[in-house]
Each structure stands twice: as C-alpha cells, then as structure tokens.
Design a protein around this motif. Structure first.
Motif, PDB file in Angstrom:
ATOM      1  N   LYS A  67     -66.875  72.859 -66.199  1.00 27.26           N
ATOM      2  CA  LYS A  67     -67.488  71.748 -65.471  1.00 27.26           C
ATOM      3  C   LYS A  67     -67.465  70.462 -66.297  1.00 27.26           C
ATOM      4  O   LYS A  67     -68.046  69.452 -65.891  1.00 27.26           O
ATOM      5  N   ASN A  68     -66.823  70.481 -67.429  1.00 25.89           N
ATOM      6  CA  ASN A  68     -66.808  69.324 -68.326  1.00 25.89           C
ATOM      7  C   ASN A  68     -66.208  68.112 -67.605  1.00 25.89           C
ATOM      8  O   ASN A  68     -65.050  68.130 -67.193  1.00 25.89           O
ATOM      9  N   PRO A  69     -66.984  67.023 -67.475  1.00 28.73           N
ATOM     10  CA  PRO A  69     -66.471  65.847 -66.746  1.00 28.73           C
ATOM     11  C   PRO A  69     -65.374  65.106 -67.504  1.00 28.73           C
ATOM     12  O   PRO A  69     -64.733  64.220 -66.935  1.00 28.73           O
ATOM     13  N   ASP A  70     -65.156  65.463 -68.754  1.00 27.97           N
ATOM     14  CA  ASP A  70     -64.133  64.783 -69.545  1.00 27.97           C
ATOM     15  C   ASP A  70     -62.718  65.276 -69.236  1.00 27.97           C
ATOM     16  O   ASP A  70     -61.745  64.681 -69.682  1.00 27.97           O
ATOM     17  N   PHE A  71     -62.601  66.344 -68.482  1.00 33.52           N
ATOM     18  CA  PHE A  71     -61.270  66.839 -68.129  1.00 33.52           C
ATOM     19  C   PHE A  71     -60.528  65.825 -67.258  1.00 33.52           C
ATOM     20  O   PHE A  71     -61.113  65.182 -66.386  1.00 33.52           O
ATOM     21  N   ILE A  72     -59.240  65.696 -67.512  1.00 37.19           N
ATOM     22  CA  ILE A  72     -58.378  64.808 -66.728  1.00 37.19           C
ATOM     23  C   ILE A  72     -58.030  65.502 -65.418  1.00 37.19           C
ATOM     24  O   ILE A  72     -57.692  66.694 -65.403  1.00 37.19           O
ATOM     25  N   GLU A  73     -58.073  64.767 -64.355  1.00 41.34           N
ATOM     26  CA  GLU A  73     -57.759  65.352 -63.055  1.00 41.34           C
ATOM     27  C   GLU A  73     -56.273  65.709 -62.974  1.00 41.34           C
ATOM     28  O   GLU A  73     -55.407  64.983 -63.465  1.00 41.34           O
ATOM     29  N   ARG A  74     -56.003  66.818 -62.321  1.00 43.27           N
ATOM     30  CA  ARG A  74     -54.636  67.346 -62.234  1.00 43.27           C
ATOM     31  C   ARG A  74     -53.640  66.348 -61.617  1.00 43.27           C
ATOM     32  O   ARG A  74     -52.501  66.244 -62.107  1.00 43.27           O
ATOM     33  N   PRO A  75     -53.993  65.594 -60.565  1.00 49.94           N
ATOM     34  CA  PRO A  75     -53.009  64.651 -60.010  1.00 49.94           C
ATOM     35  C   PRO A  75     -52.501  63.634 -61.038  1.00 49.94           C
ATOM     36  O   PRO A  75     -51.316  63.253 -60.996  1.00 49.94           O
ATOM     37  N   TRP A  76     -53.364  63.178 -61.942  1.00 50.65           N
ATOM     38  CA  TRP A  76     -52.924  62.229 -62.969  1.00 50.65           C
ATOM     39  C   TRP A  76     -51.894  62.891 -63.877  1.00 50.65           C
ATOM     40  O   TRP A  76     -50.868  62.281 -64.227  1.00 50.65           O
ATOM     41  N   LEU A  77     -52.154  64.136 -64.252  1.00 50.20           N
ATOM     42  CA  LEU A  77     -51.231  64.858 -65.130  1.00 50.20           C
ATOM     43  C   LEU A  77     -49.908  65.148 -64.427  1.00 50.20           C
ATOM     44  O   LEU A  77     -48.830  65.009 -65.015  1.00 50.20           O
ATOM     45  N   GLU A  78     -49.987  65.535 -63.169  1.00 49.38           N
ATOM     46  CA  GLU A  78     -48.758  65.803 -62.417  1.00 49.38           C
ATOM     47  C   GLU A  78     -47.938  64.532 -62.229  1.00 49.38           C
ATOM     48  O   GLU A  78     -46.698  64.577 -62.169  1.00 49.38           O
ATOM     49  N   GLY A  79     -48.616  63.385 -62.179  1.00 44.52           N
ATOM     50  CA  GLY A  79     -47.902  62.117 -62.078  1.00 44.52           C
ATOM     51  C   GLY A  79     -47.044  61.827 -63.297  1.00 44.52           C
ATOM     52  O   GLY A  79     -46.021  61.126 -63.197  1.00 44.52           O
ATOM     53  N   LEU A  80     -47.426  62.363 -64.461  1.00 51.28           N
ATOM     54  CA  LEU A  80     -46.608  62.174 -65.667  1.00 51.28           C
ATOM     55  C   LEU A  80     -45.235  62.806 -65.494  1.00 51.28           C
ATOM     56  O   LEU A  80     -44.216  62.232 -65.911  1.00 51.28           O
ATOM     57  N   ASN A  81     -45.197  63.973 -64.894  1.00 53.05           N
ATOM     58  CA  ASN A  81     -43.909  64.640 -64.693  1.00 53.05           C
ATOM     59  C   ASN A  81     -43.019  63.844 -63.739  1.00 53.05           C
ATOM     60  O   ASN A  81     -41.796  63.790 -63.903  1.00 53.05           O
ATOM     61  N   ARG A  82     -43.631  63.211 -62.750  1.00 57.99           N
ATOM     62  CA  ARG A  82     -42.833  62.385 -61.831  1.00 57.99           C
ATOM     63  C   ARG A  82     -42.309  61.143 -62.538  1.00 57.99           C
ATOM     64  O   ARG A  82     -41.194  60.691 -62.284  1.00 57.99           O
ATOM     65  N   GLU A  83     -43.107  60.571 -63.436  1.00 56.87           N
ATOM     66  CA  GLU A  83     -42.668  59.375 -64.166  1.00 56.87           C
ATOM     67  C   GLU A  83     -41.504  59.691 -65.098  1.00 56.87           C
ATOM     68  O   GLU A  83     -40.565  58.898 -65.238  1.00 56.87           O
ATOM     69  N   GLY A  84     -41.571  60.838 -65.780  1.00 63.02           N
ATOM     70  CA  GLY A  84     -40.446  61.283 -66.585  1.00 63.02           C
ATOM     71  C   GLY A  84     -40.470  60.898 -68.048  1.00 63.02           C
ATOM     72  O   GLY A  84     -39.521  61.226 -68.772  1.00 63.02           O
ATOM     73  N   VAL A  85     -41.509  60.231 -68.534  1.00 66.45           N
ATOM     74  CA  VAL A  85     -41.591  59.897 -69.959  1.00 66.45           C
ATOM     75  C   VAL A  85     -42.230  61.036 -70.739  1.00 66.45           C
ATOM     76  O   VAL A  85     -41.759  61.424 -71.804  1.00 66.45           O
ATOM     77  N   VAL A  86     -43.306  61.586 -70.213  1.00 64.64           N
ATOM     78  CA  VAL A  86     -44.023  62.701 -70.839  1.00 64.64           C
ATOM     79  C   VAL A  86     -43.973  63.903 -69.907  1.00 64.64           C
ATOM     80  O   VAL A  86     -44.234  63.778 -68.706  1.00 64.64           O
ATOM     81  N   GLU A  87     -43.641  65.075 -70.466  1.00 66.48           N
ATOM     82  CA  GLU A  87     -43.652  66.312 -69.690  1.00 66.48           C
ATOM     83  C   GLU A  87     -45.002  67.005 -69.889  1.00 66.48           C
ATOM     84  O   GLU A  87     -45.396  67.276 -71.017  1.00 66.48           O
ATOM     85  N   TRP A  88     -45.689  67.301 -68.792  1.00 68.88           N
ATOM     86  CA  TRP A  88     -46.908  68.091 -68.884  1.00 68.88           C
ATOM     87  C   TRP A  88     -46.586  69.518 -68.473  1.00 68.88           C
ATOM     88  O   TRP A  88     -46.199  69.779 -67.347  1.00 68.88           O
ATOM     89  N   ARG A  89     -46.745  70.460 -69.397  1.00 66.04           N
ATOM     90  CA  ARG A  89     -46.390  71.853 -69.141  1.00 66.04           C
ATOM     91  C   ARG A  89     -47.578  72.689 -68.647  1.00 66.04           C
ATOM     92  O   ARG A  89     -47.396  73.860 -68.322  1.00 66.04           O
ATOM     93  N   GLY A  90     -48.787  72.125 -68.659  1.00 69.94           N
ATOM     94  CA  GLY A  90     -49.950  72.893 -68.259  1.00 69.94           C
ATOM     95  C   GLY A  90     -50.309  73.954 -69.285  1.00 69.94           C
ATOM     96  O   GLY A  90     -49.844  73.934 -70.427  1.00 69.94           O
ATOM     97  N   TRP A  91     -51.169  74.890 -68.848  1.00 69.35           N
ATOM     98  CA  TRP A  91     -51.535  75.979 -69.759  1.00 69.35           C
ATOM     99  C   TRP A  91     -50.293  76.791 -70.077  1.00 69.35           C
ATOM    100  O   TRP A  91     -49.525  77.176 -69.190  1.00 69.35           O
ATOM    101  N   THR A  92     -50.088  77.051 -71.358  1.00 73.49           N
ATOM    102  CA  THR A  92     -48.873  77.711 -71.827  1.00 73.49           C
ATOM    103  C   THR A  92     -49.251  78.781 -72.841  1.00 73.49           C
ATOM    104  O   THR A  92     -50.193  78.607 -73.625  1.00 73.49           O
TER     105      THR A  92
END
Length: 396
Positions: A241-266
């Motif tokens: 429930k930590n409010p400091d977590f980044i919302e998933r849509p923002w992270l998924e937007g990085l992959n669409r931009e193409g500069v940074v790859e977000w791999r998620g939990w690995t």
C-alpha cells in the motif's frame, strides 16, 4: 544438547526470502534451528521450507497506521513467539522492531536483536509528522536489553547521538551478505563493449527512478548506442500500500518511448546476469538506505557503481576508485558520471576490479554471518557481563 533456536521476524515474505536467505542458510549450517515469522505467500513458504527453516505466516498491516490492528498484531506475534519458544528473536523492518521487542519481552525470550536496515523512515523529511510519531516507539523498543545492528555507520552515529540506543549495544554489520564466490565478474566481455546501465529496485519514486530516466535521456543525446534497463516490480508485485510506488502506466510508457526499458519484476538470477555485463549499476536514491543489496551485488559482479552520496548508498562506493557518488535529485550529474564511464572503458574496468575487492572484504556472507553470530552471543550472555565497552564509531 538441543540446538539453539532463533526466530527471524520481518513484515513481508519477500523481504525474508530476498534479503535473509544467506543468513538463514548460514545459521542452519552453524547448527541453529531457524524459524521465521512474516506475511508469507505460498511460494515464500515453499522456498523457506526447502532451505530448512520453519516459516510461520502472520499478517501485518505494514504501511497502516491503525493502532487497533497494530495491537492485534502484537498479541498474535507474542503468541507465535511463546509457542515457538526460541532462545533469541532477530527483528527486521520497522513494525516488527517496534512490536517484536515488546512481544519478545511478553513471551520471555532470553535474547533480542533488532536490525535497523535504514533510518530513512525516522528522518522522513517529506513526512516529518511520521518521524515524530515513530521516534518514541522506536526508542522504547530499543531500550533495555536488545542488541541493535546497523547496516551503515551514519545510522549508527545518528541513533547513538540521539540517545536512542547505547553505544555498548550498537554494532555495525555492512548489509545482509552475499555469496561473492557465486556472484563473480564476467571477464568474457571487453570493457569497450559495455554500454548498458542497470538499475534494480522496487519502483519507488524515492529510489530515484525518475532521475535515472532523465539522465538516460541526456546520455542518449551524446551516446545513441547506450542502453538503460530498469528491473523491479510495481505495487501489485509486492502487495504493498506504499503511496511512493510509481503507477504502472507511467512505467509502461517508458517502454513505448524507447529510451529506458522497464522489465518489471525479474528473477534475481536474471538481474545478476544483466549486472555482470553492464557498464555500471545505478541507484540514484534520495532517501537514507540501509545498504542497498543491488549495489552490493554490483560490487561482487565487478562493475562500477553510480549512486547518491547518502547514508547506506555511499557505503558501497570508494569514490573515484570503484564508482561515483553524485548528489541526490541531480540527473545532470548522474548523466555526467555515466558519460565518464562510456568515454573511458579502461577506467571503468579498473573501477569494477576495485569494487570486487571491496565486496570480498566487506560484504561477503561469511563475514556477515560471523559478525551476526557474535551479536547473538552477546544478546544471550547472562547478566551485566553481556555489556561491553562501546566500540569506536569510525568509518571502516
């Protein structure tokens, strides 16, 4: 003689599995019986049972501030401890430290050890009211007999100076330990071919994820072939429930931009493999850490570290020798450090070798286990003879 029995108590199962597995294995090998209490998933239970530990599932509202729920947790924890009848409890994470010390007293446990793996929540610069709320609770939990372990010297100095723990009960143990004989450098890839920067953490704003992304954009303007990879889960992956977590849509937007790859939990083994071939491992955190495990792993993997000049983070770097320290919230400085490594691959390789030497001397799991067992012996020593002269607080 019956083996001595220790109970490790934390908030979440992933915390125990990810950060305490080496300690559990070492304690079992040393002849201890090990139980663990946390909010375990079924997968966590299977993993710990396969190690030889006895896991006990106990729900905790880790991020909540409901006193009724905390008191219920206290009662349940005391009952669990009384049923397990350990010689010693070892407490991790803030709520188990606060309530576990009291529960151990109620249950009549002979020895108590509290590990403070980062004092950032007590400083809580962005939420000062939280620090004011927690300080008296932590002070009470640490009063009396518990031995207190700090992962970095800055936190140890802060707590001793504030009178929250006596210097005779404070011990510095650098991190949770890693197997430096298993995580070794990849010598097959030349330094000039290392152009990927890796960041591995939970996807929290305060870990500096946005600064990593901003720095990546700056570096790509000058070095289009450079790559930037983010490893780490979002809120849902940890059930947090930590409010400091980044919302998933923002992270998924990085992959669409193409500069940074977000791999998620690995899987940790896949993250380690990526680290071993990286130009550097980066963590631009802007809150006080304990000692970040990802940076310890980077040193063992023989790659440079770029992180912020803050408690815990700075403990993993010999400035200018094994990596770079930069100010927090300074993506331009972060980018400059990355460019320096891309421009001088031989220096980057030398930094990796220096980091590897640091890992073997400071962070190896065998060193951490020996120091932890020494703390256990002090915690179990009877009467006034268990106290020792205060250790000098000096950076090692």
């Amino acid at each position: 003689m019956e083996p001595r029995h220790v109970v490790l108590i934390a908030n979440t199962g992933w915390n125990v599995v990810r950060f305490r597995a080496e300690l559990i294995a070492g304690l079992l090998e040393a002849g201890w019986q090990v139980s663990t209490i946390a909010a375990f998933s079924d997968e966590d239970l299977d993993r710990l049972q396969s190690l030889g530990a006895r896991p006990v599932r106990l729900a905790i509202d880790a991020a909540g501030r409901n006193p009724v729920r905390d008191l219920i947790y206290l009662g349940q924890l005391a009952r669990c401890i009384r049923r397990l009848r350990p010689d010693l409890v070892h407490l991790f994470t803030i709520k188990p430290v606060i309530w576990g010390a009291l529960a151990a007293k109620v249950a009549g446990v002979p020895g108590v050890v509290a590990s403070l793996t980062g004092a950032g929540i007590l400083r809580a610069d962005d939420r000062p009211w939280l620090g004011h709320l927690l300080r008296p609770l932590v002070r009470r939990a640490l009063s009396g007999r518990p031995e207190v372990v700090f992962q970095n010297l800055d936190d140890m100095r802060t707590f001793v100076a504030a009178g929250m723990v006596g210097a005779d009960r404070a011990t510095h143990i650098a991190g949770s330990g890693i197997d430096t004989l298993a995580l070794v450098p990849d010598l097959s890839r030349p330094a000039a071919e290392r152009t990927t920067f890796v960041m591995a953490s939970r996807m929290l704003w305060s870990k500096g994820v946005a600064d990593f992304v901003a720095a990546a954009r700056l570096v790509r303007r000058r070095h289009p072939a450079a790559r930037f990879v983010l490893f780490g889960g979002a809120r849902e992956d940890y059930g947090s429930k930590n409010p400091d977590f980044i919302e998933r849509p923002w992270l998924e937007g990085l992959n669409r931009e193409g500069v940074v790859e977000w791999r998620g939990w690995t899987r940790p083994s896949d993250v380690e493999a990526a680290m071993r071939g990286a130009a550097a491992v980066v963590l631009p955190s802007y809150y006080a850490e304990g000692v970040p495990r990802a940076l310890i792993e980077a040193t063992s993997a023989g790659v440079p570290v770029i992180t912020t000049d803050l408690p815990g983070c700075r403990d993993t770097v010999l400035e200018g020798r094994s990596g770079f320290l930069v100010p927090p919230r300074a993506p331009a400085r972060l980018a400059a450090a990355m460019v320096e490594l891309l421009r001088d691959p031989e220096r980057a390789a030398a930094m990796g070798r220096e980091g590897r030497r640091l890992a073997a001397a400071r962070f190896d799991k065998r060193i951490i286990l020996a120091r932890t067992l020494a703390v256990y012996e002090r915690a179990l020593a009877p009467g006034p003879h268990r106290r020792r002269a205060p250790a000098p607080i000096a950076r090692s």
